[in-house]
Design a protein around this motif. Sequence first.
Motif, PDB file in Angstrom:
ATOM      1  N   ASP A 251       0.383   0.391  -7.577  1.00  0.00           N
ATOM      2  CA  ASP A 251      -0.653  -0.696  -8.154  1.00  0.00           C
ATOM      3  C   ASP A 251      -1.620  -1.299  -6.975  1.00  0.00           C
ATOM      4  O   ASP A 251      -2.224  -2.119  -7.245  1.00  0.00           O
ATOM      5  N   TYR A 252      -1.140  -0.965  -5.861  1.00  0.00           N
ATOM      6  CA  TYR A 252      -1.986  -1.638  -4.390  1.00  0.00           C
ATOM      7  C   TYR A 252      -3.502  -1.223  -4.641  1.00  0.00           C
ATOM      8  O   TYR A 252      -3.721   0.009  -4.681  1.00  0.00           O
ATOM      9  N   SER A 253      -4.351  -2.273  -4.711  1.00  0.00           N
ATOM     10  CA  SER A 253      -5.729  -1.621  -4.823  1.00  0.00           C
ATOM     11  C   SER A 253      -6.513  -2.358  -3.595  1.00  0.00           C
ATOM     12  O   SER A 253      -7.961  -2.378  -3.560  1.00  0.00           O
ATOM     13  N   GLY A 254      -6.039  -2.842  -2.578  1.00  0.00           N
ATOM     14  CA  GLY A 254      -6.864  -3.377  -1.615  1.00  0.00           C
ATOM     15  C   GLY A 254      -6.917  -2.557  -0.707  1.00  0.00           C
ATOM     16  O   GLY A 254      -6.785  -0.996  -0.741  1.00  0.00           O
ATOM     17  N   LYS A 255      -7.404  -2.840   0.462  1.00  0.00           N
ATOM     18  CA  LYS A 255      -7.961  -2.054   1.608  1.00  0.00           C
ATOM     19  C   LYS A 255      -6.941  -2.152   2.939  1.00  0.00           C
ATOM     20  O   LYS A 255      -6.500  -3.225   2.868  1.00  0.00           O
TER      21      LYS A 255
ATOM     22  N   TYR B 203     -13.059   2.790   2.201  1.00  0.00           N
ATOM     23  CA  TYR B 203     -11.938   3.734   1.244  1.00  0.00           C
ATOM     24  C   TYR B 203     -11.210   3.084   0.141  1.00  0.00           C
ATOM     25  O   TYR B 203     -10.855   1.785   0.267  1.00  0.00           O
TER      26      TYR B 203
ATOM     27  N   ALA C 116       0.842  -1.282   0.040  1.00  0.00           N
ATOM     28  CA  ALA C 116      -0.008   0.086   0.012  1.00  0.00           C
ATOM     29  C   ALA C 116       0.761   1.427  -0.014  1.00  0.00           C
ATOM     30  O   ALA C 116       0.647   2.378  -0.834  1.00  0.00           O
TER      31      ALA C 116
ATOM     32  N   GLY D 148      -9.156   4.712  -1.974  1.00  0.00           N
ATOM     33  CA  GLY D 148      -7.721   5.269  -2.589  1.00  0.00           C
ATOM     34  C   GLY D 148      -6.399   4.585  -2.248  1.00  0.00           C
ATOM     35  O   GLY D 148      -6.614   3.663  -2.037  1.00  0.00           O
ATOM     36  N   LYS D 149      -5.428   5.504  -2.786  1.00  0.00           N
ATOM     37  CA  LYS D 149      -4.063   4.721  -2.803  1.00  0.00           C
ATOM     38  C   LYS D 149      -3.573   5.346  -1.579  1.00  0.00           C
ATOM     39  O   LYS D 149      -3.911   6.418  -1.170  1.00  0.00           O
ATOM     40  N   LEU D 150      -2.442   4.859  -1.338  1.00  0.00           N
ATOM     41  CA  LEU D 150      -1.761   5.675  -0.199  1.00  0.00           C
ATOM     42  C   LEU D 150       0.158   5.683  -0.582  1.00  0.00           C
ATOM     43  O   LEU D 150       0.745   6.077   0.278  1.00  0.00           O
ATOM     44  N   ALA D 151       0.364   5.133  -1.686  1.00  0.00           N
ATOM     45  CA  ALA D 151       1.746   5.291  -2.097  1.00  0.00           C
ATOM     46  C   ALA D 151       2.509   6.759  -2.249  1.00  0.00           C
ATOM     47  O   ALA D 151       3.505   6.674  -2.142  1.00  0.00           O
TER      48      ALA D 151
ATOM     49  N   ALA E 162      -8.189   5.434   5.460  1.00  0.00           N
ATOM     50  CA  ALA E 162      -7.711   4.140   4.799  1.00  0.00           C
ATOM     51  C   ALA E 162      -7.795   3.055   6.200  1.00  0.00           C
ATOM     52  O   ALA E 162      -8.193   1.954   5.709  1.00  0.00           O
TER      53      ALA E 162
END
Lengths: 559, 559
Positions: free
Chosen positions: A540-544, B541, A535, B543-546, B535
Amino acid sequence: MSYTIGLDYGTNSVRALLVDVTNGNELGTAVYEYETGEAGIILDSADHNLARQNPADYLKGIEVTIQAAIAQTRKADKNFDTNQIIGIGIDTTGSTPIPVDENGSPLSILESFKDNPNACAWLWKDHTGHAEAAEITELAQKEHPEYLAKCGGTYSSEWFFSKVLHCLRTDPAVFDAAYSWVECCDYIPAVLTDTAKPDVIKRSRCAAGHKAMFNDQWGGLPAKDFLAKFDPRLGELRDRLYEETYTVETQAGTLTEQWAQKLGLPAGVPVAVGAFDAHLGAVGSGIAPGKLIKIIGTSTCDMLVSESGRELADVPGICGIVDGSILPGFFGLEAGQSAVGDIFNWFVNYLQPGGEKAGSHEALTERAVTLKPGQSGLLALDWNNGNRTILVDQRLTGLLVGQTLHTRPEEIYRALIEATAFGALTIINRFEEYGVKVSEVINCGGIAEKNPLLMQIYADVTGRQMNISRSAQSCALGSCIAGAVVAGKKAEGYDNFSEAQGAMCGIKDTTYKPVPENHRLYTKLYALYKQLHDAFGTTDYSGKLANIMKDLLDIKDSV
Amino acid sequence: MSYTIGLDYGTNSVRALLVDVTNGNELGTAVYEYETGEAGIILDSADHNLARQNPADYLKGIEVTIQAAIAQTRKADKNFDTNQIIGIGIDTTGSTPIPVDENGSPLSILESFKDNPNACAWLWKDHTGHAEAAEITELAQKEHPEYLAKCGGTYSSEWFFSKVLHCLRTDPAVFDAAYSWVECCDYIPAVLTDTAKPDVIKRSRCAAGHKAMFNDQWGGLPAKDFLAKFDPRLGELRDRLYEETYTVETQAGTLTEQWAQKLGLPAGVPVAVGAFDAHLGAVGSGIAPGKLIKIIGTSTCDMLVSESGRELADVPGICGIVDGSILPGFFGLEAGQSAVGDIFNWFVNYLQPGGEKAGSHEALTERAVTLKPGQSGLLALDWNNGNRTILVDQRLTGLLVGQTLHTRPEEIYRALIEATAFGALTIINRFEEYGVKVSEVINCGGIAEKNPLLMQIYADVTGRQMNISRSAQSCALGSCIAGAVVAGKKAEGYDNFSEAQGAMCGIKDTTYKPVPENHRLYTKLYALYKQLHDAFGTTDYSGKLANIMKDLLDIKDSV
C-alpha cells in the motif's frame, strides 16, 4: 536454603542451571552439545529448509547437564544438599514438534524409523512446510480470520500444523505411525514425570497458543472440519491432540524414582509445565507490564505482557497474543526479528570482508565504533532472513543502499547493526500504536551481553535507555523461577511469579542511555528506513524514493 | 612504408604507439607513469574531490615514450627509418583544464605557484567544483536551457567552467594570474608545434563542445553576460578564451625543430588537433553510423556518430552531442557510466571479501561464472559513483537487494557485473528511443579485453552480439589514425577517416553471442532493475516496489 534447576533447550545445546531461590544466585551450570548432525541439527544438503533434531540427544542432555551442575555446586559449597532442590522448570525451542506413538515415545526411537529425519523432532527453524503454511494462511483468511488475528495475520512455516501437514503430505508412513505430536517443551517435563502418554501429557499453553492457533475463544485448537479440509487425516489427528493447555505455574508432575536416581535428586520434586525459551527468558529477565524484554541472539524475541482482564486489540504483525503464555494472568505478546546476530554472522562468515584478520566481529566493531550516525551514508534493511514483526513475511530479503567507491566493511557492519535497531524500533512503535505501552527495555542474550556498540546504537535509535538482564542465562533462570513457583511457598519457593521474580531477577549496573545528538540523527535516518520498509515490504506504499540517496548524502555531509 | 605516432594521455600514464599506416600494425609502444602525486594524481587527504596533475609530467612523457617506442620499432625492424613517420595524433583525458600565462605556459611552472595544486592541471575526475556545477546548471536552466540540451541537461562538476569558476572563488590569485585556460588536449599539440600562445592555439572542438558548452548555434562559448552573472571576471575571461574550434582532421601545426631533435623525428611532421581519449578511442575502434563503441575501464564511454546533415533530437541524459567531436562531418554522441571497473575494484579492494586469497578478481570470477542468471536472487544498481547516463546525477549511490543469510561474495560480484550490464542496456535503449540506431556494438578497453564473463553477460543482458576492437590500444590507435589523416594521401597517409579506419582498424575473431535462455532471464531481471532505477533515480516514478524481493525469489526458484 533451597534451590531449583532450570533446563534450557537451545538450538544447538541444552543447559542446566542451579540457582539459590532466595536471591537467584547461580551456583552451578553445565552445557551439553547435541551430538547428532551438524552442531546438533540434522540437515539435508539437497534442501536448505530442513532442520531436525534427535530426541535422544534431549534425554542424554538431561543427565549430563544436571549431574555436572550439581557437581559444580557441590564443589563451591560443601554444605549443598540435593534434598534442598525443590523444583525443576523447563524451556525449549519451539515450535519443535515430535511425532510420538501411543506411549508418547518419539517415533525416531523405533527401529523402522531409525534413520528417518521425519520421525525426529522438527526444529523451530525447519522451513520445509512453507507451502503448507501458505495454504493454511489462505484458508484461515477465508474461513477463520480469527485464527490468524492472534498470530500476526500469517501462519508461519515454522509452526506446528505447517510441519505436521508437510509430514502428512511427504511422508505418510511417519504421519500414519504417529499417534500424536508433542512439542519439545511438552515432551521433556512429561518424560521426567512419566506423564508422556498422549492422554495424560500436559500441553504447554505457550506452545499451543503461539504456534497451534489454540485459543479458548474458539474452543481450543482449530476446528476439526477446518483441519480436515487440508486432509481428512489431519482432521482425525485433532482428536488425538488436546483440549486443555497449561501455564507454567502448573505442575506437569513429579520427578520419577528412576530419573531421581539417575540424576541424584530426591524423587517427587515438582516439575513445571514447559514453555518456550523466549517466554521463560522473559520471565528470567523480570518481565512485567510495560517492561519489554528483548532476547537478542541470532534472531530476537521481543516479549511484553498485558493484564488478562484489560481490553487488548489484536496488534497486526505481532507473532502471537496468548493468555498466560509468559506469566499466568497476563496476555503474553510475542514479536521478533528473524535475524539479528545472524546478519552480522553472515557478513563476517560468508562475505569475510577485509581479509582474514581485519574482518572479525572484534576488528569490525573496533572500527565501526569510531563512526558517527549517518557518516557512512549507508542504510540497510534487516531482512536477510525475512521479516517476522511487523510484516510477517519470510520472503523478504536484505537491502543495502548508499554505497560508494569508498565504502568500507566497518561502515557496512555498522549499517547492519543500525538496520536491526531500526527494526527493533519499528516493533516498539507498533506495540505502542496499539496501546501496549513500553516504559522500560530490558535486553538479554549473548549479543546484549557482549556488544556495547550495538546496545548504544539501540539506545540512540530508540531514544530509550537500554538495560541488560542481570543473568547471562535468562532462559534457564526463567525455568528456575518456574521451578520455584511450582514448589510453592510451603516448600521454601514462591506462590506467584511476581514474588519469585522480585527475589531472583534484576538488571545490571551498566546501562546504555541515548545520546541526544545521535538520537536526532537516527530519527532522520529512521524516517528513511521507514520509507524503504514500507516501499519494499507493503503493497500500500504510494510514496516516492528518489529522496533516499540524496537525503543520506545530506546527512553524511552534515555530520 | 609510412608510420604515425599516437600519444594517449590517460589518468595515470601516457602511452606512445607507433603503427604502420597501411594496416594498423602496432610496431612499438611505451608507457610513462606520471611521477607526481599518487599514481600520477595530486590528491588532498582533506578533500576527496580534489584530483590534479603536474603538466611537467605530460612533457616528460612525450620524450620518454616516443623515444622508447621508436627504439622498440627499430629493434624489430632494422629497415625502419624515422623519416617514414608522417604524422602525430594526440588524445588526452578531459575536461582537464590548465591555467596558463600569456605565453601559454602552465602557471605551475612559475616559481610563485610551484606547490599550488590550483595552478596545475585540473584532472577530469576533480570534483571540487560541484557547487559551481550546480550553480551553472541552475542559471542555464533558467536563462539558456539550450546550453544544457546538448550535454544531457546538467552541467557536470567534471567540466571546464565548474573548475574555472571554482578556482576563481577559492584561489583568486591563481585565477587572476591565468591569462587563459587550455584543455590538456589543446596544450600538448600546441607545445609540439610551438602554437601554445592563447591567441594562436587551436582549440579542440571535442573538448569545447562536450565540456565548455561551445556550439555554433549560439555563437561559440556561452554568452559573456551569462558567464559574468557568476562573476564579472568569468565574463572577462571569455574574451581570452576562443571563438573558433577545430576537429581532428585539422593540423595543429608541425613539429618544431627543437622537439624533432629531442625525439629523433623529422622536423615539420604534421601534428593533429587533439581530442579526448574516448573520442579517438572510438575512432580507433572503427566508429561509424550505427556502430556503438563502448570503452570499458574504470568507467565507460559509449560513443556513437550520426551524420551532421540529418535531423537529430536532443537525447535526454546523453552527456554530449557535438558536431565533429569524434569524426568530422558527423555529430559525436557521448554517453557513459560513471563506474564499471571501479565498482568491481571497490568490491575487491575495499571490501576484500572472501578472505585474502578467495577475494581476487580471478577467484571471484571463477566462481561467478558457474552461476546462472537470477540464481543468486540479487539485484544491484551500478551507481556507486553516481549515474552519468541517462540520469546525469552524481549524487546517486549504490544499492544491493536480495541478500539472504547465504549470499556469497561471488554472487554479489556477479550482481555488480550484471548491474553495469543493465546500465549499459539503459543507454542503448535511450539512444534508440530517440532515433539513433545501434546496429553493432564494439567494445574496447582493458575490461573488454580481459573479462569474458563480463562480455558474455553484456551479450546476454542486451541480447546483442559483443565485438571487441582488434587493437588493445584503441585510443592511441585513434591518435595514430588522426596523424595519418593530417598527413594526407600525398604523404602516404589518408585523405579521410573512413579510408584510414578501413585500413587500420578491425574487430577480433572472438565475439560474444547472446544465449537465448540467459537473455530471457535477464529480460525479467532488467524489468526489475528498471523499476529500481526509476524509483531511486527519478522523481516522476509512481509505481510500487513491493514486488521486487518476491520476483527475485521467484526467478531464483525458477532457475
